[in-house]
Design a protein around this motif. Structure first.
Motif, mmCIF file in Angstrom:
data_model
loop_
_atom_site.group_PDB
_atom_site.id
_atom_site.type_symbol
_atom_site.label_atom_id
_atom_site.label_comp_id
_atom_site.label_asym_id
_atom_site.label_seq_id
_atom_site.Cartn_x
_atom_site.Cartn_y
_atom_site.Cartn_z
ATOM 1 N N VAL A 240 0.836 -1.205 0.000
ATOM 2 C CA VAL A 240 0.000 0.000 0.000
ATOM 3 C C VAL A 240 0.864 1.246 0.000
ATOM 4 N N LEU A 241 1.956 1.240 0.747
ATOM 5 C CA LEU A 241 2.862 2.384 0.778
ATOM 6 C C LEU A 241 3.509 2.622 -0.582
ATOM 7 N N ARG B 249 -3.874 -6.184 -8.689
ATOM 8 C CA ARG B 249 -2.457 -5.844 -8.853
ATOM 9 C C ARG B 249 -1.758 -5.775 -7.507
ATOM 10 N N LEU B 250 -2.442 -5.250 -6.502
ATOM 11 C CA LEU B 250 -1.850 -5.175 -5.170
ATOM 12 C C LEU B 250 -1.628 -6.572 -4.604
ATOM 13 N N ARG B 251 -2.555 -7.490 -4.834
ATOM 14 C CA ARG B 251 -2.393 -8.854 -4.330
ATOM 15 C C ARG B 251 -1.167 -9.513 -4.970
ATOM 16 N N ARG B 252 -0.963 -9.280 -6.253
ATOM 17 C CA ARG B 252 0.209 -9.844 -6.916
ATOM 18 C C ARG B 252 1.496 -9.285 -6.329
ATOM 19 N N PHE C 134 -8.774 -11.179 2.068
ATOM 20 C CA PHE C 134 -7.716 -10.276 1.609
ATOM 21 C C PHE C 134 -8.295 -8.908 1.237
ATOM 22 N N TYR C 135 -9.445 -8.900 0.578
ATOM 23 C CA TYR C 135 -10.069 -7.635 0.219
ATOM 24 C C TYR C 135 -10.441 -6.830 1.465
ATOM 25 N N ARG C 136 -10.929 -7.519 2.497
ATOM 26 C CA ARG C 136 -11.272 -6.802 3.734
ATOM 27 C C ARG C 136 -10.025 -6.245 4.417
ATOM 28 N N LEU C 137 -8.945 -7.014 4.416
ATOM 29 C CA LEU C 137 -7.702 -6.530 5.017
ATOM 30 C C LEU C 137 -7.163 -5.320 4.273
ATOM 31 N N VAL C 138 -7.188 -5.374 2.945
ATOM 32 C CA VAL C 138 -6.697 -4.244 2.152
ATOM 33 C C VAL C 138 -7.560 -3.012 2.387
ATOM 34 N N GLU C 139 -8.859 -3.218 2.479
ATOM 35 C CA GLU C 139 -9.746 -2.085 2.743
ATOM 36 C C GLU C 139 -9.447 -1.455 4.095
ATOM 37 N N PHE D 131 -6.765 3.303 -4.045
ATOM 38 C CA PHE D 131 -7.430 2.950 -5.298
ATOM 39 C C PHE D 131 -8.309 4.105 -5.792
ATOM 40 N N GLY D 132 -7.973 5.308 -5.380
ATOM 41 C CA GLY D 132 -8.706 6.498 -5.806
ATOM 42 C C GLY D 132 -7.829 7.448 -6.581
#
Length: 689
Positions: free
Chosen positions: A179-180, A192-195, A219-224, A233-234
């Motif tokens: 994320v950083l 793309r972030l998961r990869r 994984f989606y919940r953790l990223v959120e 993602f904005g």
């Protein structure tokens, strides 16, 4: 975390000493008589008993649950916990919690007759007869949890467990890094972030991603959760801007008098005007904002701001604004809340000035633009005895007052002016440039009148007293109040038990802190939790905040992760004295009371402001073209003609664009007409096959 009543020793109380359970059978002075579960008697001195290892009162009143914490728990779970509380309290105290003062315990639950274990066995037997089978150990475990944490200890905490608690720490660290890394990259997707997370796990930790990566939904919940508030993602522009913000709380500058702290900046105005050369283009707005009063003592419009324009801005700030022909008489300083008589004794030029205060800057905060870093502007500040304070590069929040004021210009003034083109191409209307009719000088006059009629007489959200946040002062009212006096010292209050009993609300911890009742609270301890999830899923990640309705100097935020409280002071009260002193506020309160005493003046000011915006939107009204109109029109036509170009002809020499060229009819010559053949698709196909 909890508030509880101090323990009391009375006959019939159950206590524990050295790991053994006893019942208090007698109290005589400082001597206590005890009986164990086997009927053995024992006497101890009160000091010896209270200091004995493992001493505790078993039948003490349960702890007070955290206020507001049950808002994040499902109602059926709370109802189940209350059901347990009813039976546990009856076992401990002999009567249910809802029983009255005169209620007497049932025989099988009388603490004076039966021991704690006997009462527990009776309760388990009673519940079994009612169809609620449970083991004695289960009831004892619930009783101990209730005695330690109150009703909160009877809640199934699996529903309140924060997301990611069971995820591998290496995966969480990889998500943080991924994320950083998105800060300066183009916006992508979660895929793309998961990869990228999988690559980090292989490169840095040497583990197989398939063995540690959670399910896709998890994984989606953790990223959120981890990317909350970072615009991963904005908008890329917003993401970079947020990354430049400081890690700690925003600093607060306390201004005690007008001119002590001022801020200067420039921005393109979203209005197209007719320049002196006949071109239609946008202009730059440069102005000074006084932090203490939010007054704008000077503002200038230029095609491109230069150092000499910035120096002129300083001079205008320290010069009275004269009344202009056509301005409403209600805009005079003599009819405003400003201390006109006192100021006139100091400077006679204020006798016929407009209602805009004269402010002599002591310190000016600016960015690192070439205009403000130029030698000319520095020399002007030095000659006037002004301290020039450049902000850190890439730190626009250090002059946030002037930055946010520009957005107010767009919504309160620019959008009503003919030639308004919006803040971006996305917001621009069709043919917006064609409506530009004002010259730069005329627009400057409109801006000056708008500052006097609207800006200085409009209540500002940043000029509020802490005890009366619903009443906002105008810049002129705040200026008059600070001329009289200033000063305020907050009195802090701290007590954990008192905090638990205070009203609770749920708020988000933003970059600027926590906002309650139009007041902003912030401190360094909130930094790790900004834009983060509190862990209370039922409250959508909001944080529990307690506040004192009678002391707005601070709030307390519950740390749902580590426990305890985070005390956050009100940002305007953190730095000693503030511009809202008691004497200054008394003066301001008198002015607020006088607002309705002169409805004629108020109506005239409002009428003048409305007429100004109507005139700005219609454009200049002239009965016949003046010499200036003819010059501007001629320049515009000349520029437009110079921009016209025609495509060359297909064959033959290029056409001549000179004064001797006439139409073909005048020359008596006709061009050769070349007929076009009829297109036949079948015949054309034969050429290719």
């Amino acid at each position: 975390m909890t508030v509880s009543r101090p323990a009391e020793l009375r006959v019939g109380e159950e206590i524990e000493v050295d790991g053994a359970a006893y019942t208090v059978t007698g109290l005589s002075g400082t001597e206590v008589r005890l009986v164990d579960v086997a009927g053995g008697e024992r006497s101890m001195g009160l000091p010896e008993l209270l200091s004995a290892p493992g001493f505790r009162v078993v039948t003490r009143v349960a702890a007070l649950p955290p206020r507001g914490l049950f808002d994040g728990v499902a109602p059926e779970m709370v109802e189940q916990a209350r059901w347990w509380e009813h039976h546990i309290v009856e076992v401990i105290a002999g009567v249910p919690p809802e029983a009255g003062r005169a209620a007497r315990p049932r025989p099988e639950y009388d603490p004076a007759v039966h021991s704690l274990r006997q009462r527990e066995l009776a309760k388990v037997n009673e519940l079994s007869l009612d169809g609620n089978e449970l083991a004695l150990s289960t009831f004892q475990r619930c009783r101990l949890a209730y005695e330690k944490h109150g009703v909160w200890g009877l809640i199934d905490h699996r529903s309140t467990r924060k997301a990611g608690a069971r995820t591998d720490e290496r995966v969480l660290a990889a998500i943080d890094r991924a994320v950083l890394e998105q800060t300066n990259q183009s916006t992508g997707t979660v895929t793309r972030l998961r990869r990228r997370v999988e690559q980090i796990l292989v490169e840095e930790h040497g583990v197989d991603p398939a063995s540690v990566m959670p399910a896709r939904a998890t994984f989606y919940r953790l990223v959120e959760r981890i990317s909350a508030g970072k615009h991963t993602f904005g908008s890329a522009r917003t993401r970079r801007s947020l990354a430049q913000r400081p890690d700690g709380p925003f600093g607060t500058v306390t201004a005690l008098r007008p001119g002590e702290w001022t801020q200067i900046d420039s921005t393109p105005l979203d209005v197209r005007v007719v320049l002196d050369n006949g071109m239609v283009d946008r202009v730059e707005l440069s102005w000074i904002v006084d932090v203490a009063t939010r007054s704008v003592p000077a503002a200038v419009l230029r095609p491109t701001t230069k150092a000499v324009d910035a120096a002129l801005l300083l001079a205008r700030a320290m010069t009275p604004e004269p009344m202009r022909p056509g301005w409403s008489d209600a805009l005079r300083m003599s009819r405003s809340v400003l201390p006109h008589r006192r100021l006139t004794d100091i400077d006679q030029r204020l006798e016929h000035a407009a209602a805009r205060p004269v402010i002599v800057p002591e310190t000016i905060v600016c960015d690192h633009g070439m205009v403000y870093m130029s030698q000319a502007f520095r020399n002007a500040c030095r000659a006037m005895g002004i301290n020039l304070q450049p902000s850190h590069e890439g730190s626009p929040w250090e002059k946030g007052t002037v930055e946010t004021s520009f957005s107010a210009v767009g919504t309160l003034f620019a959008q009503y002016v003919a030639g308004y083109v919006g803040s971006s191409v996305e917001r621009r209307g069709r043919g917006a440039e064609d409506s530009a009719v004002w010259s730069m000088v005329e627009l400057q006059q409109l801006l000056d009148e708008w500052l006097v009629s609207t800006w200085q007489n409009r209540p500002h959200d940043g000029l509020r007293h802490p005890l009366i946040p619903g009443k906002a002062l105008t810049p002129n009212e705040m200026y008059a109040a600070l001329v009289e006096t200033a000063g305020y010292v907050p009195v802090p209050l701290t007590a954990d038990d008192y905090i638990e009993l205070l009203p609770a609300v749920w708020r988000a911890i933003n970059a600027y802190g926590v906002k309650i009742g139009r007041r902003t609270y912030d401190c360094a301890a909130l930094t790790p939790h900004r834009r983060q999830h509190s862990g209370v899923n039922a409250r959508k990640g909001l944080w529990e905040v307690h506040y004192d309705p009678y002391d707005v100097t601070r709030i307390w935020v519950r740390n749902h992760h580590d426990g305890g409280w985070i005390q956050a002071p009100w940002t305007h009260l953190r730095v000693g004295p503030t511009p809202f002193g008691e004497q200054a506020w008394d003066h301001a309160r008198q002015m607020l009371a006088r607002r309705g005493e002169d409805p004629v003046t108020e109506a005239e000011i409002a009428s003048a402001a409305a007429a100004l915006l109507d005139s700005a939107e219609r454009g200049p009204a002239r009965e016949k073209p003046t010499k200036k109109d003819k010059r501007v029109a001629g320049r515009t036509r000349a520029v437009a003609a110079a921009d016209r170009t025609l495509p060359p002809t297909v064959s033959g020499p290029p056409p001549r664009w000179d004064d001797d060229e006439d139409n073909d009819e005048d020359n008596g010559q006709m061009a050769d007409v070349i007929p076009l053949g009829v297109f036949d698709a079948r015949e054309e196909a034969k050429k290719w096959w």
